[in-house]
Design an enzyme around this catalytic site. Structure first.
Site, PDB file in Angstrom:
ATOM      1  N   THR A   1      29.860 -70.228  39.560  1.00 55.92           N
ATOM      2  CA  THR A   1      28.950 -70.734  38.522  1.00 55.92           C
ATOM      3  C   THR A   1      27.514 -70.574  39.042  1.00 55.92           C
ATOM      4  O   THR A   1      26.838 -71.559  39.316  1.00 55.92           O
ATOM      5  CB  THR A   1      29.232 -72.223  38.195  1.00 55.92           C
ATOM      6  OG1 THR A   1      29.297 -72.975  39.433  1.00 55.92           O
ATOM      7  CG2 THR A   1      30.521 -72.412  37.448  1.00 55.92           C
TER       8      THR A   1
ATOM      9  N   THR B   1      31.923 -76.049  40.114  1.00 55.23           N
ATOM     10  CA  THR B   1      30.890 -77.047  39.825  1.00 55.23           C
ATOM     11  C   THR B   1      30.291 -76.719  38.459  1.00 55.23           C
ATOM     12  O   THR B   1      29.706 -75.649  38.281  1.00 55.23           O
ATOM     13  CB  THR B   1      29.791 -76.990  40.909  1.00 55.23           C
ATOM     14  OG1 THR B   1      30.421 -77.215  42.172  1.00 55.23           O
ATOM     15  CG2 THR B   1      28.713 -78.033  40.673  1.00 55.23           C
TER      16      THR B   1
ATOM     17  N   LEU C   1      20.172 -85.463  58.479  1.00 52.05           N
ATOM     18  CA  LEU C   1      18.807 -85.849  58.865  1.00 52.05           C
ATOM     19  C   LEU C   1      18.279 -84.916  59.951  1.00 52.05           C
ATOM     20  O   LEU C   1      17.465 -85.317  60.765  1.00 52.05           O
ATOM     21  CB  LEU C   1      18.782 -87.292  59.373  1.00 52.05           C
ATOM     22  CG  LEU C   1      18.637 -88.411  58.341  1.00 52.05           C
ATOM     23  CD1 LEU C   1      18.429 -89.751  59.030  1.00 52.05           C
ATOM     24  CD2 LEU C   1      17.489 -88.162  57.364  1.00 52.05           C
TER      25      LEU C   1
ATOM     26  N   CYS D   1      25.495 -73.686  47.304  1.00 51.43           N
ATOM     27  CA  CYS D   1      25.587 -74.865  46.430  1.00 51.43           C
ATOM     28  C   CYS D   1      24.265 -75.580  46.176  1.00 51.43           C
ATOM     29  O   CYS D   1      23.862 -75.731  45.032  1.00 51.43           O
ATOM     30  CB  CYS D   1      26.607 -75.848  47.000  1.00 51.43           C
ATOM     31  SG  CYS D   1      28.281 -75.207  46.873  1.00 51.43           S
TER      32      CYS D   1
ATOM     33  N   ARG E   1      24.342 -66.590  50.636  1.00 48.39           N
ATOM     34  CA  ARG E   1      23.711 -66.919  49.357  1.00 48.39           C
ATOM     35  C   ARG E   1      22.551 -67.910  49.562  1.00 48.39           C
ATOM     36  O   ARG E   1      22.746 -68.969  50.141  1.00 48.39           O
ATOM     37  CB  ARG E   1      24.762 -67.504  48.393  1.00 48.39           C
ATOM     38  CG  ARG E   1      25.701 -66.436  47.842  1.00 48.39           C
ATOM     39  CD  ARG E   1      26.769 -67.006  46.958  1.00 48.39           C
ATOM     40  NE  ARG E   1      27.889 -67.572  47.708  1.00 48.39           N
ATOM     41  CZ  ARG E   1      29.004 -68.022  47.149  1.00 48.39           C
ATOM     42  NH1 ARG E   1      29.148 -67.976  45.840  1.00 48.39           N
ATOM     43  NH2 ARG E   1      29.978 -68.519  47.892  1.00 48.39           N
TER      44      ARG E   1
HETATM   45  P1  NAD Z   1      32.889 -67.145  44.887  1.00 46.24           P
HETATM   46  O1  NAD Z   1      31.867 -66.381  44.142  1.00 46.24           O
HETATM   47  O2  NAD Z   1      33.020 -67.003  46.358  1.00 46.24           O
HETATM   48  O3  NAD Z   1      34.337 -66.828  44.272  1.00 46.24           O
HETATM   49  C1  NAD Z   1      34.615 -66.739  42.911  1.00 46.24           C
HETATM   50  C2  NAD Z   1      35.806 -65.790  42.737  1.00 46.24           C
HETATM   51  O4  NAD Z   1      36.276 -65.867  41.389  1.00 46.24           O
HETATM   52  C3  NAD Z   1      35.478 -64.322  42.988  1.00 46.24           C
HETATM   53  O5  NAD Z   1      36.401 -63.802  43.933  1.00 46.24           O
HETATM   54  C4  NAD Z   1      35.668 -63.656  41.610  1.00 46.24           C
HETATM   55  O6  NAD Z   1      36.140 -62.329  41.705  1.00 46.24           O
HETATM   56  C5  NAD Z   1      36.692 -64.567  40.992  1.00 46.24           C
HETATM   57  N1  NAD Z   1      36.746 -64.551  39.514  1.00 46.24           N
HETATM   58  C6  NAD Z   1      35.732 -64.690  38.634  1.00 46.24           C
HETATM   59  N2  NAD Z   1      36.221 -64.666  37.364  1.00 46.24           N
HETATM   60  C7  NAD Z   1      37.563 -64.546  37.468  1.00 46.24           C
HETATM   61  C8  NAD Z   1      38.627 -64.486  36.505  1.00 46.24           C
HETATM   62  N3  NAD Z   1      38.395 -64.590  35.205  1.00 46.24           N
HETATM   63  N4  NAD Z   1      39.884 -64.346  36.969  1.00 46.24           N
HETATM   64  C9  NAD Z   1      40.129 -64.256  38.289  1.00 46.24           C
HETATM   65  N5  NAD Z   1      39.182 -64.324  39.239  1.00 46.24           N
HETATM   66  C10 NAD Z   1      37.912 -64.465  38.825  1.00 46.24           C
HETATM   67  O7  NAD Z   1      32.623 -68.663  44.506  1.00 46.24           O
HETATM   68  P2  NAD Z   1      32.842 -69.995  45.414  1.00 46.24           P
HETATM   69  O8  NAD Z   1      31.809 -70.098  46.465  1.00 46.24           O
HETATM   70  O9  NAD Z   1      34.284 -70.077  45.782  1.00 46.24           O
HETATM   71  O10 NAD Z   1      32.507 -71.105  44.332  1.00 46.24           O
HETATM   72  C11 NAD Z   1      33.361 -71.367  43.231  1.00 46.24           C
HETATM   73  C12 NAD Z   1      32.902 -72.656  42.565  1.00 46.24           C
HETATM   74  O11 NAD Z   1      33.080 -73.756  43.470  1.00 46.24           O
HETATM   75  C13 NAD Z   1      31.416 -72.682  42.179  1.00 46.24           C
HETATM   76  O12 NAD Z   1      31.273 -73.388  40.982  1.00 46.24           O
HETATM   77  C14 NAD Z   1      30.777 -73.455  43.321  1.00 46.24           C
HETATM   78  O13 NAD Z   1      29.603 -74.122  42.924  1.00 46.24           O
HETATM   79  C15 NAD Z   1      31.854 -74.456  43.651  1.00 46.24           C
HETATM   80  N6  NAD Z   1      31.787 -74.959  45.034  1.00 46.24           N
HETATM   81  C16 NAD Z   1      31.539 -74.089  46.065  1.00 46.24           C
HETATM   82  C17 NAD Z   1      31.518 -74.555  47.371  1.00 46.24           C
HETATM   83  C18 NAD Z   1      31.236 -73.616  48.516  1.00 46.24           C
HETATM   84  O14 NAD Z   1      31.040 -74.112  49.636  1.00 46.24           O
HETATM   85  N7  NAD Z   1      31.217 -72.307  48.320  1.00 46.24           N
HETATM   86  C19 NAD Z   1      31.765 -75.905  47.635  1.00 46.24           C
HETATM   87  C20 NAD Z   1      32.037 -76.759  46.576  1.00 46.24           C
HETATM   88  C21 NAD Z   1      32.046 -76.264  45.274  1.00 46.24           C
END
Ligand code: NAD
Length: 434
Positions: free
Chosen positions: A86, A122, A253, A263, A331
């Protein structure tokens, strides 16, 4: 329980693998054929300590598999988790929900028996209701509920965070969905990890409020650090003295070059946007976003002072480019602001990072990559410690200083002491807030 996990990024992959380790049957789905191919070959496409071994164990136990085909993953699933990205929408700061909604649309056509559609990504308040509408519109007969289950894991410590969470947050609309979620998280429930079961909107809000609060805490100490430098105080001492107050706590801190990562930057922007849309401006969060940018830029000024006012023609070694140690994620890393500024001002920049070169090679054009810190600093005019990987926490400083053209050190993570650097022969150095 049978679980389908959509998205094998940092969150989806860790969650899927950990759920399978709980004993559930998990099928992880991704749209990216290269990722699925790699996973099926037994390799995780990201760097996350311990993840590959845990995956191998659960694949061998027959509880975990990977596919491009959502239909097969959803066969008989009790729950399908949406864990897609997202990112920040270009232009307005809003969370880009197109991947979530596209996944909901796909799910809608594949629901057979009762399924809980869980959003792990998120997402702004109201998204789960929107997901529900999308599914209902696409499949009038579908038997399903939606649930919000935001994730709080930290990259670099993801498995431990998932297996030993401070809390699990679950937003639901009825008991049937709550029961499925409770069954999925039962291994944690049994070990007394708190599960906060609430409504959809509160669950969605908890995630943004928590991340904005943490970003505020970091930014607060970074701003205090800037003042410490002017008044002759040491921010490390100040943090210690503040953090021992139980109401404040010592975590988050540590002064540094500004927060980054996948994030905090995007979630603070999204919260600010949600506030604007509801005419309740999130003034603190908006200020945090602004101050964080200034903090990052302030680091460039600090380096400029160490370089006698000009980067042009200087050789600068940068240790660490990922947004924090133990991850390959770049990122919104501070390096993406700082390194291009150095390159743009005519410096020759040599970077090294234990895991960052995979992404960094595209994201940081114009730099030279070195194998390790000692190779990076060869003939350099300045060494910048930007990400506190363990490799950079116990450097042989004498060796570093000896290899440099002019031994100058910018410790933007406050790893070393003035005494360490002086003893090693650095002629000038800078910290953050000291
Ligand atoms: P990311 O970009 O690493 O992974 C997303 C994956 O989803 C990609 O591999 C993409 O190919 C796949 N994807 C997208 N659309 C798809 C579909 N229709 N079908 C199948 N696969 C699909 O993202 P992330 O870092 O894992 O974050 C995911 C969510 O979790 C976000 O909303 C983020 O804010 C939240 N989040 C991330 C973290 C973190 O530390 N990275 C921590 C807490 C929450």
């Amino acid at each position: 329980m049978r679980i389908a996990m959509i998205g094998t990024g940092y969150v989806g992959l860790v969650s899927g693998i950990c759920f399978s380790d709980f004993g559930h049957d998990v099928v992880c789905v991704d749209k990216d054929p290269a990722k699925i191919e790699q996973l099926n070959a037994g390799h995780v496409p990201i760097f996350e300590p311990g993840l590959e071994a845990l995956m191998t164990k659960n694949v061998a136990a027959g509880r975990l598999s990977f596919t491009l085909d959502l239909a097969s993953a959803m066969k008989g699933a009790d729950a399908v988790f949406i864990a897609v990205g997202t990112p920040t929408r270009r232009g307005d700061g809003h969370a880009d929900l197109r991947y979530v909604y596209a996944a909901a649309e796909e799910v809608a056509h594949l629901i057979e028996d009762y399924t809980v559609v869980v959003t792990k990504s998120t997402v702004p308040v109201g998204t789960n209701r929107q997901v529900k509408q999308i599914i209902r519109k696409a499949n009038k007969a579908a038997l399903f509920d939606v649930a919000s289950n935001p994730e709080f894991l930290r990259e670099g410590a993801a498995i431990d965070d998932f297996m030993r969470p401070d809390r699990v947050v679950v937003g639901v609309q009825n008991e049937r969905a709550a029961d499925v979620m409770a069954e999925i998280y039962r291994p944690l429930f049994l070990r007394d990890f708190p599960i906060v079961t609430t409504d959809l909107e509160s669950a969605e809000m908890i995630k943004y409020a928590a991340n904005a609060f943490l970003a505020t805490k970091i930014t607060f100490i970074n701003e205090i650090a800037a003042l410490c430098e002017k008044v002759g105080a040491d921010v490390k001492e100040v943090s210690k003295g503040m953090g021992l107050d139980g109401r404040i706590g010592n975590r988050f801190l540590h002064a540094g070059p500004g927060y980054g990562g996948s994030c905090f930057p995007k979630d603070t922007k999204a919260l600010a946007r949600i506030g604007q849309e509801h005419a309740v401006p999130m003034q603190i969060t908006e200020t945090v976003i602004k101050v964080n940018e200034e903090i990052k830029r302030g680091m460039i000024e600090k380096l400029l002072t160490l370089c006698d006012g000009s980067f042009n023609g200087k050789t600068i070694a940068v240790l660490g480019v990922t947004f924090k140690p133990n991850t390959d994620d770049m990122r919104d890393a501070p390096s993406l602001t700082i390194v291009p500024a150095l390159v743009g001002a005519g410096a020759k920049v040599i970077v090294t990072d234990p895991q960052g070169n995979h992404e960094g090679e595209t994201l940081l054009p114009g730099v030279v990559w070195a194998e390790d810190a000692y190779k990076a600093v060869q003939k350099a005019d300045l060494c910048v410690l930007l990400t506190e990987w363990n490799e950079f926490r116990a450097l042989d400083l004498n060796r570093i200083a000896r290899r440099m053209n002019t031994p100058r050190f910018a410790d933007l993570r406050n790893v070393y002491s003035e005494k360490d650097l002086k003893r090693a022969g650095f002629e000038s150095y800078a910290f953050v807030g000291r």
